[in-house]
Design a protein around this motif. Structure first.
Motif, PDB file in Angstrom:
ATOM      1  N   GLU A 157       0.814  -1.212   0.000  1.00  0.00           N
ATOM      2  CA  GLU A 157       0.000   0.000   0.000  1.00  0.00           C
ATOM      3  C   GLU A 157       0.852   1.268   0.000  1.00  0.00           C
ATOM      4  O   GLU A 157       0.339   2.345  -0.266  1.00  0.00           O
ATOM      5  CB  GLU A 157      -0.969   0.013   1.187  1.00  0.00           C
ATOM      6  N   VAL A 158       2.155   1.151   0.251  1.00  0.00           N
ATOM      7  CA  VAL A 158       3.028   2.326   0.235  1.00  0.00           C
ATOM      8  C   VAL A 158       3.718   2.519  -1.129  1.00  0.00           C
ATOM      9  O   VAL A 158       4.595   3.364  -1.256  1.00  0.00           O
ATOM     10  CB  VAL A 158       4.088   2.270   1.371  1.00  0.00           C
ATOM     11  N   THR A 159       3.290   1.751  -2.141  1.00  0.00           N
ATOM     12  CA  THR A 159       3.849   1.929  -3.480  1.00  0.00           C
ATOM     13  C   THR A 159       3.508   3.338  -3.963  1.00  0.00           C
ATOM     14  O   THR A 159       2.364   3.774  -3.898  1.00  0.00           O
ATOM     15  CB  THR A 159       3.272   0.876  -4.453  1.00  0.00           C
ATOM     16  N   VAL A 178      -4.819  -6.739  -9.123  1.00  0.00           N
ATOM     17  CA  VAL A 178      -3.847  -6.106  -8.231  1.00  0.00           C
ATOM     18  C   VAL A 178      -4.208  -6.502  -6.805  1.00  0.00           C
ATOM     19  O   VAL A 178      -5.323  -6.232  -6.352  1.00  0.00           O
ATOM     20  CB  VAL A 178      -3.852  -4.576  -8.384  1.00  0.00           C
ATOM     21  N   VAL A 179      -3.260  -7.137  -6.114  1.00  0.00           N
ATOM     22  CA  VAL A 179      -3.446  -7.528  -4.719  1.00  0.00           C
ATOM     23  C   VAL A 179      -2.629  -6.552  -3.874  1.00  0.00           C
ATOM     24  O   VAL A 179      -1.447  -6.366  -4.121  1.00  0.00           O
ATOM     25  CB  VAL A 179      -2.977  -8.982  -4.486  1.00  0.00           C
ATOM     26  N   ILE A 180      -3.282  -5.948  -2.880  1.00  0.00           N
ATOM     27  CA  ILE A 180      -2.635  -4.945  -2.045  1.00  0.00           C
ATOM     28  C   ILE A 180      -2.263  -5.552  -0.698  1.00  0.00           C
ATOM     29  O   ILE A 180      -3.080  -6.214  -0.063  1.00  0.00           O
ATOM     30  CB  ILE A 180      -3.573  -3.730  -1.849  1.00  0.00           C
ATOM     31  N   THR A 181      -1.005  -5.318  -0.290  1.00  0.00           N
ATOM     32  CA  THR A 181      -0.548  -5.833   1.016  1.00  0.00           C
ATOM     33  C   THR A 181      -0.232  -4.688   1.939  1.00  0.00           C
ATOM     34  O   THR A 181      -0.044  -3.561   1.501  1.00  0.00           O
ATOM     35  CB  THR A 181       0.712  -6.703   0.854  1.00  0.00           C
ATOM     36  N   SER A 237      -2.534   6.431  -5.258  1.00  0.00           N
ATOM     37  CA  SER A 237      -2.031   5.716  -4.084  1.00  0.00           C
ATOM     38  C   SER A 237      -3.046   4.655  -3.651  1.00  0.00           C
ATOM     39  O   SER A 237      -4.233   4.749  -3.942  1.00  0.00           O
ATOM     40  CB  SER A 237      -1.743   6.697  -2.949  1.00  0.00           C
ATOM     41  N   LEU A 238      -2.543   3.650  -2.942  1.00  0.00           N
ATOM     42  CA  LEU A 238      -3.355   2.515  -2.501  1.00  0.00           C
ATOM     43  C   LEU A 238      -3.574   2.571  -1.002  1.00  0.00           C
ATOM     44  O   LEU A 238      -2.742   3.100  -0.270  1.00  0.00           O
ATOM     45  CB  LEU A 238      -2.646   1.208  -2.870  1.00  0.00           C
ATOM     46  N   ASP A 239      -4.679   1.992  -0.542  1.00  0.00           N
ATOM     47  CA  ASP A 239      -4.982   1.934   0.887  1.00  0.00           C
ATOM     48  C   ASP A 239      -5.555   0.551   1.206  1.00  0.00           C
ATOM     49  O   ASP A 239      -6.677   0.230   0.794  1.00  0.00           O
ATOM     50  CB  ASP A 239      -5.979   3.031   1.269  1.00  0.00           C
TER      51      ASP A 239
END
Length: 117
Positions: free
Chosen positions: A29-31, A114-117, A83-85
């Motif tokens: 998630e910090v990509t 897309v899998v978010i970690t 951004s991802l959360d």
């Protein structure tokens, strides 16, 4: 003897075919926005070299299509746009299209998960 010149013109009878699809990437998630998340998404068209075999890539409209984009429509490199959360979304899927330059164009769709970690 009469010389005869025969010219065979290609017709757009093949749609691009995705290689290695469907695609899945795992991102933290910090990509950071602008990061290349997938290189080498690729489709091939069996028509003769020229406009009928030149493949353009695009993200199809959808609820998550604003999160990714192709760096260049003629190259299969995807970058993160937003951004991802992880707390609000653990994964999402977008549809990708590979389309030739025929008239009318032929195309094939696939998905990117897309899998978010």
């Amino acid at each position: 003897m009469i010389p005869v010149n025969v010219r065979v013109i290609d017709v757009n009878d093949n749609a691009p075919i995705w290689i290695g699809a469907p695609y899945t990437v795992t991102l933290s998630e910090v990509t950071v926005s602008g990061t290349r998340i997938l290189q080498g998404a690729h489709a091939e068209d069996a028509d003769q070299p020229g406009p009928f075999s030149t493949v353009e890539y695009q993200i199809l409209p959808g609820p998550y299509s604003g999160f990714v984009q192709f760096l260049n429509p003629l190259e299969g490199t995807l970058v993160l746009k937003k951004s991802l959360d992880y707390e609000t979304m653990q994964n999402f899927t977008v549809k990708l299209r590979a389309q030739d330059q025929g008239s009318p164009p032929k195309y094939t769709d696939t998905t990117l998960r897309v899998v978010i970690t």
